[in-house]
Design a protein around this motif. Structure first.
Motif, PDB file in Angstrom:
ATOM      1  N   UNK A  16       0.862  -1.174   0.000  1.00 58.03           N
ATOM      2  CA  UNK A  16       0.000   0.000   0.000  1.00 58.03           C
ATOM      3  C   UNK A  16       0.898   1.222   0.000  1.00 58.03           C
ATOM      4  N   UNK A  17       0.765   2.049  -1.020  1.00 58.89           N
ATOM      5  CA  UNK A  17       1.552   3.270  -1.126  1.00 58.89           C
ATOM      6  C   UNK A  17       0.677   4.442  -0.691  1.00 58.89           C
ATOM      7  N   UNK A  18       1.065   5.091   0.397  1.00 59.20           N
ATOM      8  CA  UNK A  18       0.296   6.225   0.928  1.00 59.20           C
ATOM      9  C   UNK A  18       0.984   7.519   0.527  1.00 59.20           C
ATOM     10  N   UNK A  19       0.202   8.464   0.004  1.00 60.27           N
ATOM     11  CA  UNK A  19       0.762   9.750  -0.404  1.00 60.27           C
ATOM     12  C   UNK A  19       1.383   9.669  -1.786  1.00 60.27           C
ATOM     13  N   UNK A  20       0.633   9.145  -2.715  1.00 66.83           N
ATOM     14  CA  UNK A  20       1.153   8.920  -4.063  1.00 66.83           C
ATOM     15  C   UNK A  20       1.157  10.210  -4.876  1.00 66.83           C
ATOM     16  N   UNK A  21       2.290  10.876  -4.914  1.00 67.13           N
ATOM     17  CA  UNK A  21       2.483  12.022  -5.795  1.00 67.13           C
ATOM     18  C   UNK A  21       3.226  11.555  -7.035  1.00 67.13           C
ATOM     19  N   UNK A  22       3.960  12.435  -7.650  1.00 75.12           N
ATOM     20  CA  UNK A  22       4.703  12.084  -8.862  1.00 75.12           C
ATOM     21  C   UNK A  22       5.707  10.974  -8.644  1.00 75.12           C
ATOM     22  N   UNK A  39      -4.888  11.744  -2.556  1.00 73.29           N
ATOM     23  CA  UNK A  39      -5.912  12.761  -2.302  1.00 73.29           C
ATOM     24  C   UNK A  39      -5.855  13.813  -3.404  1.00 73.29           C
ATOM     25  N   UNK A  40      -6.865  14.659  -3.423  1.00 74.25           N
ATOM     26  CA  UNK A  40      -6.880  15.835  -4.290  1.00 74.25           C
ATOM     27  C   UNK A  40      -6.757  15.533  -5.771  1.00 74.25           C
ATOM     28  N   UNK A  41      -5.912  16.320  -6.438  1.00 77.19           N
ATOM     29  CA  UNK A  41      -5.756  16.219  -7.885  1.00 77.19           C
ATOM     30  C   UNK A  41      -5.205  14.861  -8.316  1.00 77.19           C
ATOM     31  N   UNK A  42      -4.327  14.294  -7.498  1.00 71.80           N
ATOM     32  CA  UNK A  42      -3.765  12.986  -7.833  1.00 71.80           C
ATOM     33  C   UNK A  42      -4.851  11.923  -7.805  1.00 71.80           C
ATOM     34  N   UNK A  43      -5.705  11.940  -6.786  1.00 73.42           N
ATOM     35  CA  UNK A  43      -6.798  10.969  -6.690  1.00 73.42           C
ATOM     36  C   UNK A  43      -7.760  11.113  -7.863  1.00 73.42           C
ATOM     37  N   UNK A  44      -8.060  12.351  -8.225  1.00 77.44           N
ATOM     38  CA  UNK A  44      -8.946  12.603  -9.364  1.00 77.44           C
ATOM     39  C   UNK A  44      -8.344  12.046 -10.654  1.00 77.44           C
ATOM     40  N   UNK A  45      -7.069  12.289 -10.866  1.00 76.88           N
ATOM     41  CA  UNK A  45      -6.404  11.802 -12.078  1.00 76.88           C
ATOM     42  C   UNK A  45      -6.388  10.279 -12.127  1.00 76.88           C
ATOM     43  N   UNK A  46      -6.160   9.638 -10.986  1.00 81.59           N
ATOM     44  CA  UNK A  46      -6.152   8.171 -10.946  1.00 81.59           C
ATOM     45  C   UNK A  46      -7.542   7.630 -11.260  1.00 81.59           C
ATOM     46  N   UNK A  47      -8.580   8.227 -10.662  1.00 79.09           N
ATOM     47  CA  UNK A  47      -9.951   7.779 -10.905  1.00 79.09           C
ATOM     48  C   UNK A  47     -10.349   7.956 -12.367  1.00 79.09           C
ATOM     49  N   UNK A  48      -9.935   9.062 -12.975  1.00 75.05           N
ATOM     50  CA  UNK A  48     -10.283   9.331 -14.372  1.00 75.05           C
ATOM     51  C   UNK A  48      -9.577   8.379 -15.324  1.00 75.05           C
ATOM     52  N   UNK A  49      -8.443   7.825 -14.914  1.00 71.83           N
ATOM     53  CA  UNK A  49      -7.656   6.937 -15.769  1.00 71.83           C
ATOM     54  C   UNK A  49      -7.533   5.536 -15.163  1.00 71.83           C
ATOM     55  N   UNK A  50      -8.579   5.115 -14.468  1.00 72.22           N
ATOM     56  CA  UNK A  50      -8.552   3.851 -13.732  1.00 72.22           C
ATOM     57  C   UNK A  50      -8.248   2.658 -14.636  1.00 72.22           C
ATOM     58  N   UNK A  51      -8.750   2.659 -15.856  1.00 72.15           N
ATOM     59  CA  UNK A  51      -8.494   1.536 -16.752  1.00 72.15           C
ATOM     60  C   UNK A  51      -7.002   1.375 -17.044  1.00 72.15           C
ATOM     61  N   UNK A  52      -6.260   2.452 -17.052  1.00 75.96           N
ATOM     62  CA  UNK A  52      -4.822   2.402 -17.302  1.00 75.96           C
ATOM     63  C   UNK A  52      -4.078   1.942 -16.049  1.00 75.96           C
ATOM     64  N   UNK A  53      -4.485   2.443 -14.888  1.00 71.17           N
ATOM     65  CA  UNK A  53      -3.757   2.131 -13.664  1.00 71.17           C
ATOM     66  C   UNK A  53      -3.924   0.693 -13.223  1.00 71.17           C
TER      67      UNK A  53
END
Length: 55
Positions: free
Chosen positions: A11-17, A38-52
């Motif tokens: 589990x990676x907590x605080x996933x930034x760049x 959290x924040x913008x990173x979480x939004x970006x991950x959710x929007x690209x969930x199929x890739x992640x």
């Protein structure tokens, strides 16, 4: 092939760049990686969930 019990789970907590890159690197070696963000990173991950899900 590794059995399910042989796969390391991380589990990676605080996933930034840097964390995202680290998660991708570890996942490419066969570990099961979950990312907490959290924040913008979480939004970006959710929007690209199929890739992640397929590091």
């Amino acid at each position: 092939m590794k059995s399910k019990s042989d796969i390391m789970k991380i589990l990676l907590i605080g996933a930034g760049g840097v964390g995202i890159g680290l998660a991708a690197s570890v996942a490419s070696q066969g570990a099961e990686v979950s990312i907490f963000a959290r924040g913008k990173t979480a939004t970006a991950i959710k929007e690209n969930e199929d890739v992640t899900q397929n590091f």
